[in-house]
Design a protein around this motif. Structure first.
Motif, mmCIF file in Angstrom:
data_model
loop_
_atom_site.group_PDB
_atom_site.id
_atom_site.type_symbol
_atom_site.label_atom_id
_atom_site.label_comp_id
_atom_site.label_asym_id
_atom_site.label_seq_id
_atom_site.Cartn_x
_atom_site.Cartn_y
_atom_site.Cartn_z
ATOM 1 N N PRO A 1 11.555 -37.675 -29.695
ATOM 2 C CA PRO A 1 10.672 -38.076 -30.749
ATOM 3 C C PRO A 1 11.026 -39.213 -32.265
ATOM 4 O O PRO A 1 12.785 -38.485 -31.817
ATOM 5 C CB PRO A 1 10.458 -36.653 -31.582
ATOM 6 C CG PRO A 1 11.339 -35.646 -30.419
ATOM 7 C CD PRO A 1 11.822 -36.481 -29.336
ATOM 8 N N LYS A 2 10.921 -39.734 -32.491
ATOM 9 C CA LYS A 2 11.247 -40.188 -34.533
ATOM 10 C C LYS A 2 11.800 -39.056 -34.850
ATOM 11 O O LYS A 2 10.651 -38.184 -35.133
ATOM 12 C CB LYS A 2 10.516 -41.337 -34.676
ATOM 13 C CG LYS A 2 9.890 -42.421 -33.966
ATOM 14 C CD LYS A 2 11.354 -43.326 -33.891
ATOM 15 C CE LYS A 2 10.634 -44.971 -33.325
ATOM 16 N NZ LYS A 2 11.304 -45.872 -33.307
ATOM 17 N N LEU A 3 12.729 -39.571 -35.234
ATOM 18 C CA LEU A 3 13.377 -38.534 -36.263
ATOM 19 C C LEU A 3 12.746 -38.821 -37.858
ATOM 20 O O LEU A 3 12.348 -37.366 -38.337
ATOM 21 C CB LEU A 3 14.603 -38.850 -36.928
ATOM 22 C CG LEU A 3 15.418 -38.202 -37.570
ATOM 23 C CD1 LEU A 3 16.068 -37.507 -36.924
ATOM 24 C CD2 LEU A 3 17.067 -38.915 -37.786
ATOM 25 N N GLY A 4 11.720 -39.453 -37.825
ATOM 26 C CA GLY A 4 10.790 -38.722 -39.183
ATOM 27 C C GLY A 4 11.438 -38.554 -40.590
ATOM 28 O O GLY A 4 12.209 -39.608 -40.678
ATOM 29 N N ALA A 5 10.675 -38.182 -40.814
ATOM 30 C CA ALA A 5 10.776 -37.669 -42.564
ATOM 31 C C ALA A 5 12.321 -36.985 -42.358
ATOM 32 O O ALA A 5 12.381 -35.750 -41.673
ATOM 33 C CB ALA A 5 9.949 -37.496 -43.716
ATOM 34 N N ILE A 6 13.117 -37.525 -43.403
ATOM 35 C CA ILE A 6 14.493 -35.971 -43.991
ATOM 36 C C ILE A 6 14.621 -35.791 -44.523
ATOM 37 O O ILE A 6 13.906 -35.453 -45.967
ATOM 38 C CB ILE A 6 15.472 -37.393 -43.820
ATOM 39 C CG1 ILE A 6 16.328 -37.823 -42.382
ATOM 40 C CG2 ILE A 6 16.853 -36.711 -44.329
ATOM 41 C CD1 ILE A 6 16.980 -38.836 -42.255
ATOM 42 N N ALA A 7 14.631 -34.123 -44.538
ATOM 43 C CA ALA A 7 14.693 -33.008 -45.422
ATOM 44 C C ALA A 7 16.080 -32.797 -45.933
ATOM 45 O O ALA A 7 16.739 -32.565 -44.584
ATOM 46 C CB ALA A 7 13.294 -31.930 -45.050
ATOM 47 N N VAL A 8 15.930 -31.847 -46.971
ATOM 48 C CA VAL A 8 17.511 -31.015 -46.738
ATOM 49 C C VAL A 8 17.363 -29.300 -46.872
ATOM 50 O O VAL A 8 16.205 -28.569 -47.334
ATOM 51 C CB VAL A 8 17.735 -30.904 -48.196
ATOM 52 C CG1 VAL A 8 18.798 -29.679 -49.239
ATOM 53 C CG2 VAL A 8 18.417 -32.176 -48.184
ATOM 54 N N CYS A 9 17.756 -28.735 -45.816
ATOM 55 C CA CYS A 9 17.914 -26.896 -45.913
ATOM 56 C C CYS A 9 18.651 -26.462 -46.401
ATOM 57 O O CYS A 9 18.661 -26.487 -47.171
ATOM 58 C CB CYS A 9 18.541 -27.062 -44.112
ATOM 59 S SG CYS A 9 18.315 -25.318 -44.109
ATOM 60 N N ASP B 1 11.393 -29.862 -37.840
ATOM 61 C CA ASP B 1 11.734 -29.111 -37.926
ATOM 62 C C ASP B 1 11.480 -28.077 -38.282
ATOM 63 O O ASP B 1 11.138 -26.387 -37.716
ATOM 64 C CB ASP B 1 12.939 -29.117 -37.368
ATOM 65 C CG ASP B 1 13.382 -29.782 -36.323
ATOM 66 O OD1 ASP B 1 12.422 -31.063 -35.409
ATOM 67 O OD2 ASP B 1 14.451 -30.280 -36.409
ATOM 68 N N GLY B 2 10.148 -28.028 -39.299
ATOM 69 C CA GLY B 2 9.479 -26.496 -39.918
ATOM 70 C C GLY B 2 10.520 -26.723 -41.816
ATOM 71 O O GLY B 2 10.366 -27.746 -42.177
ATOM 72 N N ASP B 3 10.707 -25.222 -42.447
ATOM 73 C CA ASP B 3 11.156 -25.023 -43.341
ATOM 74 C C ASP B 3 12.515 -24.815 -43.572
ATOM 75 O O ASP B 3 13.050 -25.335 -44.770
ATOM 76 C CB ASP B 3 10.000 -24.230 -44.753
ATOM 77 C CG ASP B 3 9.996 -22.730 -43.559
ATOM 78 O OD1 ASP B 3 10.971 -22.525 -42.307
ATOM 79 O OD2 ASP B 3 10.097 -21.801 -44.454
ATOM 80 N N ARG B 4 12.868 -24.905 -42.244
ATOM 81 C CA ARG B 4 14.354 -24.808 -42.295
ATOM 82 C C ARG B 4 15.423 -25.505 -40.670
ATOM 83 O O ARG B 4 14.134 -25.907 -40.386
ATOM 84 C CB ARG B 4 15.276 -23.648 -41.861
ATOM 85 C CG ARG B 4 15.131 -22.386 -43.325
ATOM 86 C CD ARG B 4 15.923 -20.963 -43.362
ATOM 87 N NE ARG B 4 14.358 -20.085 -43.402
ATOM 88 C CZ ARG B 4 15.094 -18.933 -43.993
ATOM 89 N NH1 ARG B 4 16.314 -18.775 -43.463
ATOM 90 N NH2 ARG B 4 13.811 -18.461 -44.098
ATOM 91 N N CYS B 5 15.826 -26.255 -41.206
ATOM 92 C CA CYS B 5 16.957 -26.793 -39.816
ATOM 93 C C CYS B 5 17.012 -25.888 -38.670
ATOM 94 O O CYS B 5 17.055 -24.334 -38.917
ATOM 95 C CB CYS B 5 17.932 -27.189 -40.341
ATOM 96 S SG CYS B 5 19.445 -26.155 -40.134
ATOM 97 N N ARG B 6 16.694 -26.218 -37.508
ATOM 98 C CA ARG B 6 16.624 -25.490 -36.585
ATOM 99 C C ARG B 6 17.899 -24.710 -36.022
ATOM 100 O O ARG B 6 17.518 -22.881 -35.494
ATOM 101 C CB ARG B 6 16.818 -26.121 -34.985
ATOM 102 C CG ARG B 6 15.469 -27.131 -34.914
ATOM 103 C CD ARG B 6 14.929 -27.692 -33.794
ATOM 104 N NE ARG B 6 15.974 -27.127 -32.211
ATOM 105 C CZ ARG B 6 15.662 -28.198 -31.228
ATOM 106 N NH1 ARG B 6 15.098 -29.049 -30.679
ATOM 107 N NH2 ARG B 6 16.390 -27.143 -29.955
ATOM 108 N N ALA B 7 18.578 -24.991 -36.765
ATOM 109 C CA ALA B 7 20.490 -23.755 -36.836
ATOM 110 C C ALA B 7 20.132 -22.391 -37.791
ATOM 111 O O ALA B 7 20.218 -21.936 -37.399
ATOM 112 C CB ALA B 7 21.525 -25.254 -36.761
#
Lengths: 190, 190
Positions: free
Chosen positions: A155-163, A174-180
């Motif tokens: 999947p395209k990386l898409g928009a980038i957020a700060v966790c 990936d949601g409201d936090r990163c998968r880690a």
């Protein structure tokens, strides 16, 4: 056999040792698999690769084709089948090569290695490599396949957020936090 | 910066181009990340690697360390974080390096690339690479980590069975057929 994608056996084994760390039987077989696949593909096309096991085969593909883990042209599917496929990226037409266990009767050292009939300590690595070098394509089978490229698209990386939990950049999808931080971290608490 | 794991920048970029296919900014940053990590690990130890994204970073690790996809010493976790970890295999002690987005203000070309603020067509690749080469470790952050090695162990292949559907060898632990025949195949019906 005369060679592997234009390399002599010794040249290829030296490349394997530098990249993979040792002269693993699986990568020597993998070299012949890539060789057989590329001989049966239209020249000049651009091919992606699939390995159906994570063990050894991906390194044969990375040594002999432009496909790598990091450039996205190599996909590893963990089916545990000793098989690889080279296919045309957009249409999916390609060639799949696998180790044909039914052809191993003539090659007892390869058979004992592949089916783990001999404990690793008692295996004679040079004898296995010698048989693989002699067997070449003779222990392989090839079939034409059509890959569903959509099933393999990253999947395209898409928009980038700060966790908000770790403060690092991550894909917003990936949601409201990163998968880690959502629980997949491999790191133990300090 | 003086270099990347003993290579000059130009040498490293030539290695990147040969292996990865192009001089991607992410792999140049990845080179500095591997360099910083290895400078901060005890010499003589044997280290496994984790990449927290499948994009670019795995190829920096494969070029600069003994860890590859096919030998199992490199694990890719698809967190989409621009981070990599080198850790001691048995105890899990290691060093994690990530691109610190907070340090990008001084490097507008890198920032625009990383956050995709400029459409790819309008990016000036050489300007981005130049800034990365000048920035070196200055855009990175490092922390000590302890990896849970168990969480990353590839399960042993175990007993091998012949799949009654496709006739190929597969790990018996996967069930009464191989995973491809259980529905995960990427191949379209002929």
């Amino acid at each position: 056999m005369t060679g592997i994608c234009g390399h002599s056996l010794d040249e290829y084994l030296a490349m394997v040792e530098r990249f993979h760390g040792n002269r693993a039987p699986g990568i020597l077989i993998g070299g012949f698999m890539v060789d057989l696949a590329t001989r049966n593909l239209p020249p000049g096309e651009f091919h992606d690769a699939i390995c159906e096991t994570a063990v050894c085969l991906p390194d044969a593909v990375q040594l002999l084709t432009p496909c790598t883990t990091g450039n996205g042209w190599l996909k590893v599917l963990e089916f545990g089948r000793f098989a690889l496929t080279m296919y045309e990226k957009s249409g999916g037409e390609g060639v799949r090569v696998h180790l044909d266990a039914g052809k191993l009767e003539r090659w007892p050292a390869i058979k004992a290695w592949f089916f783990k009939l001999t404990p690793k300590k008692e295996q004679d690595l040079q004898a296995i490599l010698d048989q693989i070098g002699k067997a070449g394509h003779a222990i392989l089978a090839m079939e034409k396949v059509r890959v569903d490229p959509k099933s393999l698209q990253r999947p395209k990386l898409g928009a980038i957020a700060v966790c908000p939990a770790c403060g690092e950049a991550y894909p917003a999808r990936d949601g409201d936090r990163c998968r880690a931080c959502l629980g997949e971290t491999p790191y133990l608490p300090a």
